[in-house]
Design a protein around this motif. Structure first.
Motif, mmCIF file in Angstrom:
data_model
loop_
_atom_site.group_PDB
_atom_site.id
_atom_site.type_symbol
_atom_site.label_atom_id
_atom_site.label_comp_id
_atom_site.label_asym_id
_atom_site.label_seq_id
_atom_site.Cartn_x
_atom_site.Cartn_y
_atom_site.Cartn_z
ATOM 1 N N ILE A 167 11.299 4.616 -8.616
ATOM 2 C CA ILE A 167 9.796 4.423 -8.007
ATOM 3 C C ILE A 167 8.876 4.223 -9.191
ATOM 4 C CG2 ILE A 167 9.590 6.979 -8.274
ATOM 5 C CD1 ILE A 167 8.020 7.146 -5.791
ATOM 6 N N GLN A 168 7.561 3.614 -8.824
ATOM 7 C CA GLN A 168 6.637 3.344 -9.589
ATOM 8 C C GLN A 168 5.576 4.210 -9.134
ATOM 9 O OE1 GLN A 168 6.075 -1.045 -9.396
ATOM 10 N NE2 GLN A 168 7.976 -1.374 -10.192
ATOM 11 N N ALA A 169 4.604 4.305 -10.413
ATOM 12 C CA ALA A 169 3.360 4.840 -10.283
ATOM 13 C C ALA A 169 2.552 4.493 -9.184
ATOM 14 C CB ALA A 169 2.724 4.935 -11.621
ATOM 15 N N GLY A 170 1.905 5.309 -8.407
ATOM 16 C CA GLY A 170 1.302 5.162 -7.079
ATOM 17 C C GLY A 170 1.994 4.588 -5.846
ATOM 18 N N GLN A 171 3.513 4.543 -5.820
ATOM 19 C CA GLN A 171 4.151 4.173 -4.774
ATOM 20 C C GLN A 171 4.380 5.379 -3.630
ATOM 21 O OE1 GLN A 171 7.899 2.561 -5.874
ATOM 22 N NE2 GLN A 171 8.629 2.836 -3.792
ATOM 23 N N ALA A 172 4.139 4.991 -2.439
ATOM 24 C CA ALA A 172 4.383 6.133 -1.528
ATOM 25 C C ALA A 172 5.874 6.421 -1.225
ATOM 26 C CB ALA A 172 3.605 5.743 -0.227
ATOM 27 N N VAL A 173 6.143 7.534 -0.879
ATOM 28 C CA VAL A 173 7.342 8.255 -0.738
ATOM 29 C C VAL A 173 7.470 8.514 0.598
ATOM 30 C CG1 VAL A 173 9.144 9.974 -1.264
ATOM 31 C CG2 VAL A 173 7.836 8.784 -2.923
#
Length: 266
Positions: A167-173
């Motif tokens: 996952i990357q910073a700002g990505q929605a889960v």
């Protein structure tokens, strides 16, 4: 002359029969090593039960982490607001309950002196019960808000090393339908070696608790046998071992598993 030829022929046949019989008696050459494949001793894909946007990623690939260390967290602003509201509500309900308790004690004393009616006494008791229920409800809201906060923080379940970040910073889960792997953590203090066996090899290795592994550089390790059984994917015999490496090894590396001599297994 004919008799001599017959004698020579009989001797040759006897020698051939003896050689054939000896070949049946002599044990066949057995395979002394088999190939085993290395993997991490423990590898876990970590996820969170909550959904949201990644707010903080506190590790990178290759980092060593301690058990309980925070690895990443999702946006917690809404959950923190709910916790703050629950704490404020609890503060008010606590004061209301304390006041209702004092009033109930006062009316109880008056009721025992027959200075107030049963109805007035009952009203004070009902108010006390109501404020107590409200206070307990506010406590439950605090607990729920804390759980919601905890579900948005990913902690390391064991000491190890970060192998992958998904996952990357700002990505929605979004975990509403299926949990999303966020990070892969490995315990590389020990490694696992797995080897496929023939049925005969598997039978001969029954009861063996340790085997020797040899690497390409001829260094060797004593490995503990942790499981011996059937591979669930193809239903063939296999053996799984654990060992502690003294050098950097990678999963997928092939090593030689040295089979013990038959005499040592009997």
């Amino acid at each position: 002359m004919l008799k001599l030829c017959w004698k020579v022929l009989l001797i040759c046949c006897a020698m051939l029969d003896f050689a054939y019989a000896e070949s049946l008696i002599a044990p066949a050459t057995e395979q002394k090593t088999i190939t085993a494949t290395l993997s991490w001793g423990k590898q876990v894909d970590l996820s969170l039960p909550a959904s949201g946007k990644l707010a903080a990623l506190k590790v990178k690939v290759g980092d060593r982490v301690k058990a309980g260390q925070i690895l990443l967290s999702l946006d917690q602003r809404a959950e923190k607001a709910r916790l703050s509201a629950a704490l404020t509500l609890f503060k008010h309900t606590k004061s209301a309950y304390a006041e209702a308790k004092r009033e109930a004690e006062r009316t109880q004393a008056l009721y025992e002196q027959t200075l107030i009616s049963t109805h007035e006494w009952q009203v004070s008791q009902n108010l006390l019960a109501k404020t107590l229920a409200t206070q307990e409800d506010s406590k439950a809201r605090i607990s729920q808000a804390k759980v919601a906060l905890d579900e948005r923080v990913l902690n390391a379940p064991f000491a190890g090393r970060v192998a992958q970040i998904h996952i990357q910073a700002g990505q929605a889960v979004n975990n509403q339908c299926q949990s999303q792997a966020l990070l892969t953590l490995i315990d590389d203090k020990f490694m696992s070696a797995t080897a496929a066996l023939t049925l005969a090899q598997w039978q001969k290795l029954q009861g063996i608790t340790a085997l020797q592994l040899q690497l390409a550089d001829k260094s060797s390790y004593q490995a503990e046998v942790v499981q011996s059984g059937l591979n669930p994917q193809n239903n063939t015999p296999q053996i799984n071992m654990h060992f502690t490496p003294q050098q950097r090894l990678l999963p997928g590396t092939q090593v030689e598993l040295i089979l013990p001599a038959i005499d040592s297994m009997n």
